[in-house]
Design an enzyme around this catalytic site. Structure first.
Site, mmCIF file in Angstrom:
data_model
loop_
_atom_site.group_PDB
_atom_site.id
_atom_site.type_symbol
_atom_site.label_atom_id
_atom_site.label_comp_id
_atom_site.label_asym_id
_atom_site.label_seq_id
_atom_site.Cartn_x
_atom_site.Cartn_y
_atom_site.Cartn_z
ATOM 1 N N TYR A 135 0.824 -1.212 0.000
ATOM 2 C CA TYR A 135 0.000 0.000 0.000
ATOM 3 C C TYR A 135 0.857 1.261 0.000
ATOM 4 C CZ TYR A 135 -4.791 -1.703 0.838
ATOM 5 O OH TYR A 135 -6.024 -2.244 0.717
ATOM 6 N N LYS A 190 2.426 -15.136 2.736
ATOM 7 C CA LYS A 190 2.643 -15.820 1.461
ATOM 8 C C LYS A 190 4.136 -16.109 1.390
ATOM 9 C CE LYS A 190 1.032 -17.349 -2.504
ATOM 10 N NZ LYS A 190 0.042 -18.445 -2.656
ATOM 11 N N ASP A 222 -3.836 -17.913 0.622
ATOM 12 C CA ASP A 222 -4.848 -18.579 -0.212
ATOM 13 C C ASP A 222 -5.591 -19.625 0.607
ATOM 14 O OD1 ASP A 222 -2.393 -19.891 -0.123
ATOM 15 O OD2 ASP A 222 -2.392 -20.514 -2.225
ATOM 16 N N ASP A 246 -6.924 -6.520 4.191
ATOM 17 C CA ASP A 246 -8.033 -5.825 3.515
ATOM 18 C C ASP A 246 -8.971 -6.858 2.901
ATOM 19 O OD1 ASP A 246 -9.480 -3.682 2.293
ATOM 20 O OD2 ASP A 246 -8.426 -4.099 0.415
ATOM 21 N N ASP A 250 -12.951 -8.350 4.414
ATOM 22 C CA ASP A 250 -14.222 -8.269 3.678
ATOM 23 C C ASP A 250 -14.877 -9.650 3.608
ATOM 24 O OD1 ASP A 250 -13.958 -5.514 3.100
ATOM 25 O OD2 ASP A 250 -14.779 -5.806 1.085
HETATM 26 C C1 LIG Z 1 -10.578 2.581 0.668
HETATM 27 C C2 LIG Z 1 -9.357 1.732 0.841
HETATM 28 C C3 LIG Z 1 -8.143 2.599 0.782
HETATM 29 C C4 LIG Z 1 -9.386 0.916 2.150
HETATM 30 C C5 LIG Z 1 -8.196 -0.022 2.210
HETATM 31 O O1 LIG Z 1 -7.888 -0.686 1.215
HETATM 32 O O2 LIG Z 1 -7.579 -0.084 3.267
HETATM 33 C C6 LIG Z 1 -10.633 0.085 2.413
HETATM 34 O O3 LIG Z 1 -10.804 -0.932 1.488
HETATM 35 C C7 LIG Z 1 -10.586 -0.476 3.820
HETATM 36 O O4 LIG Z 1 -10.693 -1.692 3.976
HETATM 37 O O5 LIG Z 1 -10.498 0.323 4.762
HETATM 38 MG MG LIG Z 2 -11.298 -2.806 2.374
#
Ligand SMILES: CC(C)[C@H](C(=O)O)[C@@H](O)C(=O)O
Ligand SMILES: [Mg+2]
Ligand SMILES: NC(=O)c1ccc[n+]([C@@H]2O[C@H](COP(=O)([O-])OP(=O)(O)OC[C@H]3O[C@@H](n4cnc5c(N)ncnc54)[C@H](O)[C@@H]3O)[C@@H](O)[C@H]2O)c1
Length: 356
Positions: A135, A190, A222, A246, A250
């Site tokens: 990042y 990884k 993975d 990240d 999710d």
């Molecule tokens: C919007 C983006 C920069 C951010 C990230 O990738 O960290 C988001 O996806 C998160 O999870 O907070």
């Molecule tokens: Mg995110």
């Protein structure tokens, strides 16, 4: 005690209104200052993270953040895009430790995309490193490929890197989190392919010597993605780098019924923090009063607990959230037959009403 409120874009302001309503109903006076961030700040002041917003955030005891981003800004040069605001805040404030708890409330077992027996009782904590990795690694950009079969052609490139102190400090945070929970830590990497993550594995293994009461295991990312949907309850605390964290958070969010349920805390070395839902600005549903405000409201609870030392108020909010779910109230993302569909505003009002 001063709280900076940064609603942002899309559903950000809608869900932030609900969290502020809940905060104001706690019966305590909080000093707050609301400032624009993301696309809203770009539209008003020409920059997604204006100096004035950064100053308010820096001077506050804690930051409550909504979400940033809108597809209409995707063609702006990168430094002006809304997402740079949240990345900039994390970097400027040294918020390296991101806690993303994925908890399945029993009432939402049917809203999860997995079978109830696989997710019921789920309670995992993802500890995501937040200020390093690909990042932020330099160099990055688009250039003429310096070598290889496509030498001279245009190529995009980023740099994945982690220094030893960065890995050590997030490992300490994760081991300490595991000590307070089920005493199990899974480090996700990884290492079979990437130098950065073999180094990560070696350092985490070394830090483990100081936490012999915690059981450590290592897992490739993975496989971790697969195990998260196969048998998520096998995890207790997961520690991983910025990008893997990240993605995995999710996926973990969906186990809880909706990403609209997943709060987060991003802390610096002194527990000063920024609190935000793990989801984004959801432009597809913005302005309709249908977004789930619970991740934002639960982020407020995390703020009271971690940065402001107000455990009792945090408990009150979390209990109120459980209570509205028990009452069968659901925003559309967690709606199932037999429950009552409510709007963003109605959900916020219900949490206020349920505060004991
Ligand atoms: C919007 C983006 C920069 C951010 C990230 O990738 O960290 C988001 O996806 C998160 O999870 O907070
Ligand atoms: Mg995110
Ligand atoms: N920390 C942040 O501010 C943050 C985090 C992630 C994405 N983003 C940005 O948000 C924008 C949209 O990104 P995306 O669509 O990939 O991710 P997103 O998280 O905004 O939305 C993904 C999906 O989840 C749904 N969703 C998200 N939050 C919800 C809620 N509270 N209630 C109900 N449904 C919800 C959305 O409607 C959408 O269908 C992009 O500009 C992205 O960069 C910002």
């Amino acid at each position: 005690m001063k709280i900076a409120i940064l609603p942002g874009d899309g559903i950000g302001p809608e869900i932030m209104n609900q969290a502020v309503k809940v905060m104001n109903a706690l019966g305590e006076k909080f000093e707050t200052e609301t400032v624009p961030v993301g696309g809203a700040a770009y539209a008003a002041q020409g920059h997604p993270l204006p100096e004035s917003t950064l100053k308010v955030a820096k001077e506050a005891d804690a930051i409550l953040f909504g979400a940033v981003g809108d597809f209409k800004y995707d063609t702006l040069e990168r430094s002006l895009r809304p997402e740079q605001a949240i990345l900039g805040l994390r970097k400027h404030l040294g918020l390296f430790a991101n806690f993303r708890p994925a908890i399945l409330y029993p009432e939402l077992a049917g809203a999860s995309s997995l079978k109830p027996e696989i997710v019921s009782g789920l309670d995992i904590m993802i500890v995501r490193e937040l200020t390093g990795d690909i990042y932020f690694g330099q160099p990055r950009g688009v250039r003429a490929a310096p070598d290889g079969p496509f030498k001279g052609e245009r190529e995009g490139f980023d740099t994945m890197r982690y220094t030893e102190p960065e890995i050590r400090r997030i490992a300490h945070v994760a081991f300490q989190a595991a000590q307070k929970r089920g005493k199990r830590l899974t480090s996700v990497d990884k290492a079979n392919v990437l130098e950065t993550f073999q180094f990560w594995r070696d350092i985490v293994t070394d830090v483990h010597k100081e936490y012999q009461d915690v059981k450590l295991d290592h897992m490739y990312v993975d496989n971790a993605a697969m195990q998260l949907v196969r048998a998520p309850k096998e995890f207790d605390v997961v520690v991983t780098g910025n990008m893997f964290g990240d993605i995995l958070s999710d996926a973990a969010a969906m186990l809880t019924g909706s990403i609209g349920m997943l709060p987060s805390a991003s802390l610096d070395a002194n527990n000063k923090g920024l609190y935000e839902p793990s989801h984004g600005s959801a432009p597809d549903i913005a302005g309709k009063d249908i977004a789930n405000p619970l991740a934002q409201i639960l982020s407020l609870a995390m703020m009271l607990r971690y940065s402001l030392g107000k455990t009792e108020q945090a408990d009150r909010i979390e209990t109120a959230v459980k209570s509205v779910l028990k009452q069968g109230l659901r925003t559309v993302d967690i709606f199932e037959a037999g429950t009552t569909k409510v709007s963003t505003t109605q959900m916020g009002d219900a949490v206020v009403k349920a505060l004991a």
